[in-house]
Design a protein around this motif. Structure first.
Motif, PDB file in Angstrom:
ATOM      1  N   LEU A  27      -3.692   6.215  10.306  1.00 25.24           N
ATOM      2  CA  LEU A  27      -3.795   7.319   9.359  1.00 25.24           C
ATOM      3  C   LEU A  27      -4.077   8.616  10.110  1.00 25.24           C
ATOM      4  CD1 LEU A  27      -5.959   5.659   6.545  1.00 25.24           C
ATOM      5  CD2 LEU A  27      -3.469   5.832   6.699  1.00 25.24           C
ATOM      6  N   SER A  28      -3.420   9.664   9.646  1.00 26.29           N
ATOM      7  CA  SER A  28      -3.676  11.000  10.191  1.00 26.29           C
ATOM      8  C   SER A  28      -4.884  11.598   9.493  1.00 26.29           C
ATOM      9  CB  SER A  28      -2.456  11.889   9.994  1.00 26.29           C
ATOM     10  OG  SER A  28      -1.320  11.307  10.614  1.00 26.29           O
ATOM     11  N   PRO A  29      -5.545  12.547  10.088  1.00 29.27           N
ATOM     12  CA  PRO A  29      -6.688  13.199   9.418  1.00 29.27           C
ATOM     13  C   PRO A  29      -6.251  13.784   8.062  1.00 29.27           C
ATOM     14  CG  PRO A  29      -6.679  13.748  11.742  1.00 29.27           C
ATOM     15  CD  PRO A  29      -5.415  13.012  11.498  1.00 29.27           C
ATOM     16  N   GLY A  30      -7.007  13.480   7.060  1.00 31.73           N
ATOM     17  CA  GLY A  30      -6.692  13.932   5.705  1.00 31.73           C
ATOM     18  C   GLY A  30      -5.762  13.006   4.948  1.00 31.73           C
TER      19      GLY A  30
ATOM     20  N   GLY B 252       1.614  14.584  -7.421  1.00 31.96           N
ATOM     21  CA  GLY B 252       0.956  15.659  -8.169  1.00 31.96           C
ATOM     22  C   GLY B 252      -0.485  15.867  -7.764  1.00 31.96           C
ATOM     23  N   PHE B 253      -1.070  14.958  -6.969  1.00 28.99           N
ATOM     24  CA  PHE B 253      -2.465  15.086  -6.548  1.00 28.99           C
ATOM     25  C   PHE B 253      -2.575  15.643  -5.117  1.00 28.99           C
ATOM     26  CE2 PHE B 253      -3.083  11.219  -9.447  1.00 28.99           C
ATOM     27  CZ  PHE B 253      -3.290  12.041 -10.548  1.00 28.99           C
ATOM     28  N   ARG B 254      -1.579  16.395  -4.684  1.00 32.13           N
ATOM     29  CA  ARG B 254      -1.612  16.882  -3.303  1.00 32.13           C
ATOM     30  C   ARG B 254      -2.762  17.855  -3.060  1.00 32.13           C
ATOM     31  NH1 ARG B 254       3.970  19.657  -2.521  1.00 32.13           N
ATOM     32  NH2 ARG B 254       4.590  17.735  -3.598  1.00 32.13           N
ATOM     33  N   ASP B 255      -3.215  18.545  -4.128  1.00 32.72           N
ATOM     34  CA  ASP B 255      -4.323  19.495  -3.974  1.00 32.72           C
ATOM     35  C   ASP B 255      -5.675  18.831  -4.173  1.00 32.72           C
ATOM     36  OD1 ASP B 255      -2.473  21.482  -3.514  1.00 32.72           O
ATOM     37  OD2 ASP B 255      -2.312  21.990  -5.647  1.00 32.72           O
ATOM     38  N   VAL B 256      -5.692  17.561  -4.495  1.00 33.55           N
ATOM     39  CA  VAL B 256      -6.942  16.828  -4.718  1.00 33.55           C
ATOM     40  C   VAL B 256      -7.305  16.136  -3.420  1.00 33.55           C
ATOM     41  CG1 VAL B 256      -8.086  15.042  -6.038  1.00 33.55           C
ATOM     42  CG2 VAL B 256      -6.419  16.525  -7.148  1.00 33.55           C
ATOM     43  N   SER B 257      -8.499  16.362  -2.933  1.00 37.17           N
ATOM     44  CA  SER B 257      -8.872  15.841  -1.622  1.00 37.17           C
ATOM     45  C   SER B 257      -9.677  14.553  -1.693  1.00 37.17           C
ATOM     46  CB  SER B 257      -9.676  16.898  -0.845  1.00 37.17           C
ATOM     47  OG  SER B 257     -10.863  17.234  -1.581  1.00 37.17           O
ATOM     48  N   GLY B 258     -10.444  14.310  -2.709  1.00 36.18           N
ATOM     49  CA  GLY B 258     -11.342  13.173  -2.753  1.00 36.18           C
ATOM     50  C   GLY B 258     -10.696  11.930  -3.327  1.00 36.18           C
ATOM     51  N   PRO B 259     -11.004  10.725  -2.799  1.00 28.40           N
ATOM     52  CA  PRO B 259     -10.479   9.477  -3.365  1.00 28.40           C
ATOM     53  C   PRO B 259     -10.907   9.284  -4.812  1.00 28.40           C
ATOM     54  CG  PRO B 259     -11.373   9.104  -1.171  1.00 28.40           C
ATOM     55  CD  PRO B 259     -11.778  10.474  -1.542  1.00 28.40           C
ATOM     56  N   ASP B 260     -12.128   9.761  -5.178  1.00 30.97           N
ATOM     57  CA  ASP B 260     -12.593   9.612  -6.554  1.00 30.97           C
ATOM     58  C   ASP B 260     -11.659  10.329  -7.516  1.00 30.97           C
ATOM     59  OD1 ASP B 260     -13.979   9.093  -8.784  1.00 30.97           O
ATOM     60  OD2 ASP B 260     -15.771  10.270  -8.282  1.00 30.97           O
ATOM     61  N   ALA B 261     -11.287  11.557  -7.181  1.00 32.38           N
ATOM     62  CA  ALA B 261     -10.401  12.316  -8.056  1.00 32.38           C
ATOM     63  C   ALA B 261      -9.022  11.675  -8.141  1.00 32.38           C
ATOM     64  CB  ALA B 261     -10.295  13.760  -7.546  1.00 32.38           C
ATOM     65  N   VAL B 262      -8.519  11.150  -7.032  1.00 26.52           N
ATOM     66  CA  VAL B 262      -7.204  10.503  -7.045  1.00 26.52           C
ATOM     67  C   VAL B 262      -7.223   9.264  -7.933  1.00 26.52           C
ATOM     68  CG1 VAL B 262      -5.497   9.298  -5.629  1.00 26.52           C
ATOM     69  CG2 VAL B 262      -6.560  11.397  -4.784  1.00 26.52           C
ATOM     70  N   ALA B 263      -8.248   8.410  -7.778  1.00 27.17           N
ATOM     71  CA  ALA B 263      -8.325   7.185  -8.582  1.00 27.17           C
ATOM     72  C   ALA B 263      -8.448   7.517 -10.066  1.00 27.17           C
ATOM     73  CB  ALA B 263      -9.506   6.333  -8.118  1.00 27.17           C
TER      74      ALA B 263
ATOM     75  N   PRO C  32       0.834  -1.207   0.000  1.00 26.56           N
ATOM     76  CA  PRO C  32       0.000   0.000   0.000  1.00 26.56           C
ATOM     77  C   PRO C  32       0.871   1.261   0.000  1.00 26.56           C
ATOM     78  CG  PRO C  32      -0.725  -1.579   1.658  1.00 26.56           C
ATOM     79  CD  PRO C  32       0.574  -2.064   1.174  1.00 26.56           C
ATOM     80  N   ILE C  33       0.281   2.359  -0.479  1.00 29.47           N
ATOM     81  CA  ILE C  33       0.968   3.654  -0.541  1.00 29.47           C
ATOM     82  C   ILE C  33       0.187   4.639   0.320  1.00 29.47           C
ATOM     83  CG2 ILE C  33       1.732   5.532  -2.032  1.00 29.47           C
ATOM     84  CD1 ILE C  33       1.907   3.523  -4.311  1.00 29.47           C
ATOM     85  N   ARG C  34       0.882   5.354   1.169  1.00 31.53           N
ATOM     86  CA  ARG C  34       0.264   6.372   2.029  1.00 31.53           C
ATOM     87  C   ARG C  34       0.493   7.745   1.410  1.00 31.53           C
ATOM     88  NH1 ARG C  34       1.749   5.051   8.249  1.00 31.53           N
ATOM     89  NH2 ARG C  34       0.295   6.798   8.513  1.00 31.53           N
ATOM     90  N   VAL C  35      -0.556   8.547   1.358  1.00 29.39           N
ATOM     91  CA  VAL C  35      -0.489   9.906   0.815  1.00 29.39           C
ATOM     92  C   VAL C  35      -0.927  10.852   1.936  1.00 29.39           C
ATOM     93  CG1 VAL C  35      -1.250  11.480  -0.984  1.00 29.39           C
ATOM     94  CG2 VAL C  35      -1.027   9.036  -1.483  1.00 29.39           C
ATOM     95  N   SER C  36       0.017  11.665   2.411  1.00 31.17           N
ATOM     96  CA  SER C  36      -0.277  12.583   3.519  1.00 31.17           C
ATOM     97  C   SER C  36      -1.014  13.812   3.004  1.00 31.17           C
ATOM     98  CB  SER C  36       1.027  12.985   4.208  1.00 31.17           C
ATOM     99  OG  SER C  36       1.858  13.673   3.300  1.00 31.17           O
ATOM    100  N   PRO C  37      -1.634  14.588   3.888  1.00 35.48           N
ATOM    101  CA  PRO C  37      -2.384  15.778   3.439  1.00 35.48           C
ATOM    102  C   PRO C  37      -1.495  16.813   2.738  1.00 35.48           C
ATOM    103  CG  PRO C  37      -3.003  15.162   5.685  1.00 35.48           C
ATOM    104  CD  PRO C  37      -1.833  14.328   5.331  1.00 35.48           C
ATOM    105  N   ASN C  38      -0.209  16.867   3.088  1.00 33.52           N
ATOM    106  CA  ASN C  38       0.667  17.857   2.451  1.00 33.52           C
ATOM    107  C   ASN C  38       1.285  17.352   1.159  1.00 33.52           C
ATOM    108  OD1 ASN C  38       2.344  15.944   3.442  1.00 33.52           O
ATOM    109  ND2 ASN C  38       3.538  17.286   4.778  1.00 33.52           N
ATOM    110  N   GLY C  39       0.872  16.178   0.679  1.00 28.91           N
ATOM    111  CA  GLY C  39       1.359  15.666  -0.600  1.00 28.91           C
ATOM    112  C   GLY C  39       2.499  14.677  -0.474  1.00 28.91           C
ATOM    113  N   GLY C  40       2.964  14.372   0.737  1.00 29.87           N
ATOM    114  CA  GLY C  40       4.025  13.383   0.898  1.00 29.87           C
ATOM    115  C   GLY C  40       3.538  11.985   0.562  1.00 29.87           C
ATOM    116  N   VAL C  41       4.357  11.241  -0.162  1.00 30.68           N
ATOM    117  CA  VAL C  41       3.985   9.896  -0.621  1.00 30.68           C
ATOM    118  C   VAL C  41       5.040   8.923  -0.103  1.00 30.68           C
ATOM    119  CG1 VAL C  41       3.551   8.403  -2.593  1.00 30.68           C
ATOM    120  CG2 VAL C  41       2.850  10.799  -2.664  1.00 30.68           C
TER     121      VAL C  41
END
Length: 714
Positions: free
Chosen positions: A621-624, A656-667, A586-595
């Motif tokens: 998981l942290s919030p966000g 590159g999806f650090r500004d995208v908040s929803g899982p739908d947009a990321v997928a 699995p890959i973790r994506v933090s709210p600030n865009g860290g992967v």
């Protein structure tokens, strides 16, 4: 190569083989003849050594008996008076020790320990071993030679003696082997050596000569060898030495200078070889020149035959003798007359063939008018090639079609056979084409029907597969989840699933079944159904996957397996318990865009083997923060240049999806990035994504929901 040369070579080889065989037989005969003399020499040396050894041991036995008969020695021994015993023993052996003829006198107990010894050494080497002492105590009185140390042989005579401290003892007297060795060397008029069983020189009369000889001898058997040292030839004889205990003590080697006799034998051998070589050269050379002279008329006959083969009938050959070569000349003359007559007959036949060709061609042109246009042109073309072949073209026969070759091979029947063959071929070919056309039409109809049925069934299977995937999940205050799958074929082997349990936790899974197509889709459906049924009643992800593995591995004749990541997410705390069974991490994506990739080892894939234990891992998981799961259809996508998308590009895309908040947009964004990378290349594997986002803990606990409603929603 000329026949005369071949005969000369054959005779030369025969001479070489004959002389070689004679040489080998002669050498073998000399070897066999020398064996009796070798055995006699070895036997004589053995007898001489035994006589010298017998003389020495008899002298030692006499001294031993005199010591045994001395009452003073016996009385001191019985009283166990060691000082007196050593003094008396030295009185007996001192004259022998001073002259060097005697090396030691020892009295040993039954365990081989030295009680009395005349040697001045603190630990003198024992003259006897345990086995020999036991034999002496049984009543034997052995004599002989023994190697008592690495640098010395001893001639030993021993006998049972008085008891010491209540146990019997053995009296042993030993002398150096150098005296008998010198006597043997003088009798043989040769240098003599004593060699250990390991092949090492122990004693010898000329050690420098031994080093130059540098020979190796077989143990326990007699042997004779030759060696050359400083332009001198030596005959070296080795005989085995019997130990006092009936074992092997080593070898007695005698090196005798035999230069004159061996040199004479070598000269005689060389003279024989030279004579045989001269006789062979003279015989083969004379045969070669005789054959060249005798075969000259035959070579002239071959020249005339070559001219006749080229068509030159003007060449003649005169018969000069009545032998076989003269008969060949007469036959060649008769052959020339026959060739002249044959050429005339061939010219007449050629005129007749041309008349036949013109007649057949006119008849075939008339028949060709009745054929269809394409067949008519082919027949007329064949007729043209037939005419060209009968006139004789300049091109090679291999470059002409089969009809023209047939005519070249048969001047009279060729045209008729070629035309009949061509006509029958046209009819058979037309019939075959019609039959094939009808068969293809029938096969096309059947395949079209089968294809329509198969496409309909695959469409139904695709719809069924998509229907079992979970619908879009309404976003919750504490989390959001999104999954998508794009199959490479009509049906695929990837699947994902997620649903809420009665305790409010989110159960999710992403999996990849081995293989593709319908079998993988069936295995996927079975795996998903079983896993969902287990997860509704089991909290530990490791136990769920283990039970799924035990169910799938039974009757898995197709040896299919599935890799998966199965987890349970608590939306109240952000805690995730999951199992990775052979799947991509699995890959973790933090709210600030860290992967980052979750760093842990995965377990074995499911359905590979039974009784496998799986390991649960945990992350918070942290919030966000989001967790992204994917199958190898994402990382193993290829573009037109053959480059692989890879995990590195996937991580860069997620950054590159650090500004995208929803899982739908990321997928959807990851799918779009992969498709852009492929740039129109056919998709090689199913692409499946599952994204879970933790929004943060809820302000108030969510009401529980019935288990049946949750199962229906999933």
């Amino acid at each position: 190569m000329l026949l005369s040369t071949r005969i000369a070579l054959f005779v030369s080889l025969a001479f070489i083989l004959a002389f070689g065989s004679l040489a080998v037989i002669g050498l073998q005969r000399e070897t066999l003849a020398a064996q009796p003399y070798t055995r006699i020499a070895i036997a004589g040396q053995e007898a001489l050594w035994r006589e010298i050894l017998h003389t020495e041991t008899r002298r030692l036995s006499m001294l031993r008996e005199r010591i045994v008969a001395d009452t003073a020695v016996t009385e001191a021994f019985r009283k166990e008076d060691l000082p007196t015993l050593r003094r008396l023993a030295l009185n007996w052996t001192q004259p022998w020790l001073t002259s060097g003829e005697l090396s030691d006198l020892q009295i040993l107990d039954h365990q081989g320990r030295i009680i009395v010894a005349s040697s001045a050494l603190a630990e003198p080497p024992r003259l006897l071993d345990i086995s020999t002492i036991a034999a002496i105590l049984d009543g034997q009185e052995p004599t002989g030679i023994r190697q008592v140390s690495s640098d010395g042989f001893r001639i030993v005579a021993a006998k049972r003696y008085e008891a010491w401290d209540g146990t019997p003892t053995v009296l042993a007297i030993g002398s150096k082997a150098s005296g008998p060795l010198k006597s043997f060397a003088e009798a043989m008029n040769a240098e003599s050596y004593l060699v250990s069983t390991r092949g090492r020189l122990v004693e010898g009369t000329e050690s420098q000569l031994w080093q130059k000889l540098d020979l190796t001898f077989p143990q326990r058997i007699g042997s004779v060898q030759q060696a050359e040292v400083d332009d001198r030839l030596y005959a070296v004889t080795a005989i085995p030495l019997a130990d006092i205990s009936a074992g092997s003590a080593g070898l007695l080697v005698a090196a005798q200078d035999a230069t004159e006799s061996l040199r004479a034998l070598d000269r005689l051998t060389m003279l024989t070889v030279i004579v045989m070589a001269v006789v062979a050269i003279l015989t083969v050379g004379g045969l070669y020149f005789y054959l060249r002279y005798s075969f000259n008329p035959l070579r002239r006959a071959v020249t005339i035959l070559a001219a006749l083969a080229r068509g030159d009938t003007s060449a003649t050959l005169v018969r000069r003798s009545d032998d076989e070569i003269g008969q060949i000349a007469s036959a060649i003359t008769e052959l020339r007359h026959n060739l002249v007559a044959l050429n005339e007959a061939r010219r007449q036949r050629e005129l007749q063939r041309r008349r036949q060709e013109r007649f057949v061609r006119r008849q075939m042109e008339s028949l060709a008018e009745t054929l269809e246009p394409g067949a008519r042109e082919e027949v007329l073309g064949d007729l043209g090639r037939i005419v060209a072949a009968t006139k004789g073209g300049s091109e090679p026969v291999e470059d002409i079609d089969p009809i023209a070759r047939l005519i070249r091979e048969d001047d009279q029947l060729g045209p008729i056979a070629a035309v009949l063959q061509q006509m029958s071929g046209r009819v058979v070919d037309q019939h075959r084409r019609l039959s094939e056309l009808v068969a293809r039409l029938r096969e096309a109809l059947v395949r079209e029907t089968q294809l329509a049925t198969l496409q309909q069934e695959l469409a139904i299977a695709r719809d069924l597969q998509r229907s079992v995937l979970p619908a879009d999940f309404p976003e919750r205050p504490t989390f959001a989840v999104k999954g998508l799958m794009q199959s490479a074929n009509e049906v695929g082997g990837d699947f994902y699933d997620f649903f809420e349990r009665g305790d409010g936790k989110l159960v999710f899974v992403i999996a990849d079944v081995s293989g593709k197509g319908v079998p993988a889709a069936f295995f996927m459906a079975i795996s998903r159904t079983l896993l969902k049924a287990i997860a509704l009643f089991e909290n530990d992800p490791a136990v769920c996957v283990r039970q799924l593995n035990d169910l799938l591995v039974v009757d898995n004749d197709q040896m299919m397996f599935v890799t998966l990541v199965f987890g349970v997410f608590d939306p109240r705390t952000g805690h995730v318990d999951y199992v990775n069974a052979g799947h991509s991490a699995p890959i973790r994506v933090s709210p600030n865009g860290g992967v980052s990739v979750v760093p842990e080892d995965s377990d074995m894939a499911v359905a590979v083997m039974d009784a496998v234990e799986f390991t649960s891992h945990s992350i918070d998981l942290s919030p966000g923060e989001m967790i992204v799961l994917y199958t190898d259809g994402v990382s193993e996508a290829f573009n037109a240049e053959g480059d692989q998308f890879g995990e590195t590009r996937l991580l860069s895309a997620l950054e590159g999806f650090r500004d995208v908040s929803g899982p739908d947009a990321v997928a959807q964004g990851i799918l779009s990035t992969v498709k852009s990378f492929e740039n129109g290349v056919h998709q090689s594997d199913d692409i499946t994504l599952l994204v879970v986002r933790f929004s943060g803990p809820a302000q108030s606990p969510a009401p529980s929901r019935p288990l049946e409603a949750l199962a229906g929603e999933g």
